[in-house]
Design a protein around this motif. Structure first.
Motif, PDB file in Angstrom:
ATOM      1  N   UNK A 146      26.949  47.671  56.145  1.00 40.56           N
ATOM      2  CA  UNK A 146      27.861  46.588  55.767  1.00 40.56           C
ATOM      3  C   UNK A 146      27.174  45.538  54.893  1.00 40.56           C
ATOM      4  N   UNK A 147      25.917  45.241  55.186  1.00 45.59           N
ATOM      5  CA  UNK A 147      25.198  44.226  54.400  1.00 45.59           C
ATOM      6  C   UNK A 147      25.041  44.666  52.946  1.00 45.59           C
ATOM      7  N   UNK A 148      24.650  45.924  52.741  1.00 43.58           N
ATOM      8  CA  UNK A 148      24.476  46.409  51.367  1.00 43.58           C
ATOM      9  C   UNK A 148      25.826  46.487  50.652  1.00 43.58           C
ATOM     10  N   UNK A 149      26.865  46.906  51.360  1.00 42.74           N
ATOM     11  CA  UNK A 149      28.193  46.976  50.753  1.00 42.74           C
ATOM     12  C   UNK A 149      28.630  45.593  50.280  1.00 42.74           C
ATOM     13  N   UNK A 150      28.527  44.596  51.135  1.00 45.59           N
ATOM     14  CA  UNK A 150      28.955  43.239  50.775  1.00 45.59           C
ATOM     15  C   UNK A 150      28.112  42.681  49.629  1.00 45.59           C
ATOM     16  N   UNK A 151      26.794  42.862  49.719  1.00 46.18           N
ATOM     17  CA  UNK A 151      25.907  42.369  48.673  1.00 46.18           C
ATOM     18  C   UNK A 151      26.209  43.062  47.349  1.00 46.18           C
ATOM     19  N   UNK A 152      26.409  44.376  47.385  1.00 47.22           N
ATOM     20  CA  UNK A 152      26.706  45.133  46.166  1.00 47.22           C
ATOM     21  C   UNK A 152      28.045  44.717  45.578  1.00 47.22           C
ATOM     22  N   UNK A 153      29.053  44.507  46.419  1.00 47.91           N
ATOM     23  CA  UNK A 153      30.375  44.091  45.934  1.00 47.91           C
ATOM     24  C   UNK A 153      30.264  42.769  45.173  1.00 47.91           C
ATOM     25  N   UNK A 154      29.546  41.819  45.747  1.00 44.79           N
ATOM     26  CA  UNK A 154      29.402  40.514  45.087  1.00 44.79           C
ATOM     27  C   UNK A 154      28.597  40.639  43.794  1.00 44.79           C
ATOM     28  N   UNK A 155      27.551  41.434  43.819  1.00 46.32           N
ATOM     29  CA  UNK A 155      26.708  41.606  42.635  1.00 46.32           C
ATOM     30  C   UNK A 155      27.469  42.285  41.508  1.00 46.32           C
ATOM     31  N   UNK A 156      28.153  43.371  41.844  1.00 40.85           N
ATOM     32  CA  UNK A 156      28.915  44.106  40.830  1.00 40.85           C
ATOM     33  C   UNK A 156      30.026  43.232  40.265  1.00 40.85           C
ATOM     34  N   UNK A 157      30.698  42.483  41.114  1.00 43.43           N
ATOM     35  CA  UNK A 157      31.742  41.572  40.645  1.00 43.43           C
ATOM     36  C   UNK A 157      31.159  40.584  39.633  1.00 43.43           C
ATOM     37  N   UNK A 158      29.993  40.058  39.934  1.00 40.54           N
ATOM     38  CA  UNK A 158      29.347  39.125  39.011  1.00 40.54           C
ATOM     39  C   UNK A 158      28.973  39.756  37.679  1.00 40.54           C
ATOM     40  N   UNK A 159      28.575  41.016  37.716  1.00 44.67           N
ATOM     41  CA  UNK A 159      28.216  41.705  36.484  1.00 44.67           C
ATOM     42  C   UNK A 159      29.390  41.797  35.513  1.00 44.67           C
ATOM     43  N   UNK A 160      30.588  41.997  36.063  1.00 39.68           N
ATOM     44  CA  UNK A 160      31.757  42.206  35.210  1.00 39.68           C
ATOM     45  C   UNK A 160      32.573  40.936  34.973  1.00 39.68           C
ATOM     46  N   UNK A 161      32.195  39.836  35.623  1.00 37.41           N
ATOM     47  CA  UNK A 161      32.924  38.585  35.443  1.00 37.41           C
ATOM     48  C   UNK A 161      32.713  38.089  34.005  1.00 37.41           C
ATOM     49  N   UNK A 162      33.801  37.665  33.336  1.00 42.43           N
ATOM     50  CA  UNK A 162      33.652  37.156  31.968  1.00 42.43           C
ATOM     51  C   UNK A 162      32.624  36.035  31.903  1.00 42.43           C
ATOM     52  N   UNK A 163      31.759  36.113  30.905  1.00 44.77           N
ATOM     53  CA  UNK A 163      30.745  35.091  30.719  1.00 44.77           C
ATOM     54  C   UNK A 163      29.499  35.311  31.555  1.00 44.77           C
ATOM     55  N   UNK A 164      29.475  36.403  32.325  1.00 36.13           N
ATOM     56  CA  UNK A 164      28.305  36.664  33.187  1.00 36.13           C
ATOM     57  C   UNK A 164      27.124  37.121  32.379  1.00 36.13           C
TER      58      UNK A 164
END
Length: 164
Positions: A146-164
């Motif tokens: 669960x920890x890696x899933x949550x961390x990865x979800x937040x990281x990946x979301x940040x990668x694709x966020x406009x202006x990231x």
């Protein structure tokens, strides 16, 4: 639960029939690769990755591949034997257990997941390497949990966020 698989969303058109080929050699995957898609990692560690990848950056094609077991007898390579239904069920059972333990919904059967690499990465392998290294440096266990899933979800979301 973290992540979702998106129902029927993301299906890339796949006009090709089943062929005795591994996933990476299927015509549908080759056509998707030409459009910038990459096969999601098949390592159990990353079985959750399509569920946390942004929906617009993931797609799938029907899994019409044939996986094989490479046989060896006395050190001499033998014939390749297609997986049996039992082999498929065993692998899917392991993946289903990992996903459940990590709090991710069960993945839909019969799909090959395709992901677009995030901006600033060479390819999907580079992105996965960055996820692993970043998690390790952040003290997040690098195992399907669960920890890696949550961390990865937040990281990946940040990668694709406009202006990231």
């Amino acid at each position: 639960m973290v992540g979702d698989w998106g129902g029927e969303d993301g299906l890339l058109r796949d006009p090709w029939p089943a062929e005795p080929l591994p996933p990476e050699r299927l015509p549908s995957v080759a056509a998707a690769r030409a459009q910038g898609w990459h096969l999601a990692p098949d390592a159990p560690l990353w079985c959750f990755l399509p569920a946390v990848w942004p929906a617009r950056q993931r797609a799938w094609v029907p899994d019409r591949s044939v996986r094989v077991v490479r046989t060896v007898c006395d050190g001499v390579p033998g014939p390749e034997i297609p997986w049996s239904a039992w082999d498929h069920a065993e692998v899917e059972g392991v993946v289903a257990s990992l996903l459940a333990d990590a709090g991710v919904p069960a993945r839909p059967p019969g799909r090959l997941w395709l992901l677009r690499p995030p901006p600033g990465t060479r390819d999907l392998d580079d992105a996965v390497d960055r996820l692993a290294a970043g998690a390790e440096s952040a003290g997040v266990p690098v195992r399907c949990c669960a920890e890696l899933v949550a961390w990865s979800a937040a990281t990946v979301d940040g990668w694709f966020r406009p202006g990231a």
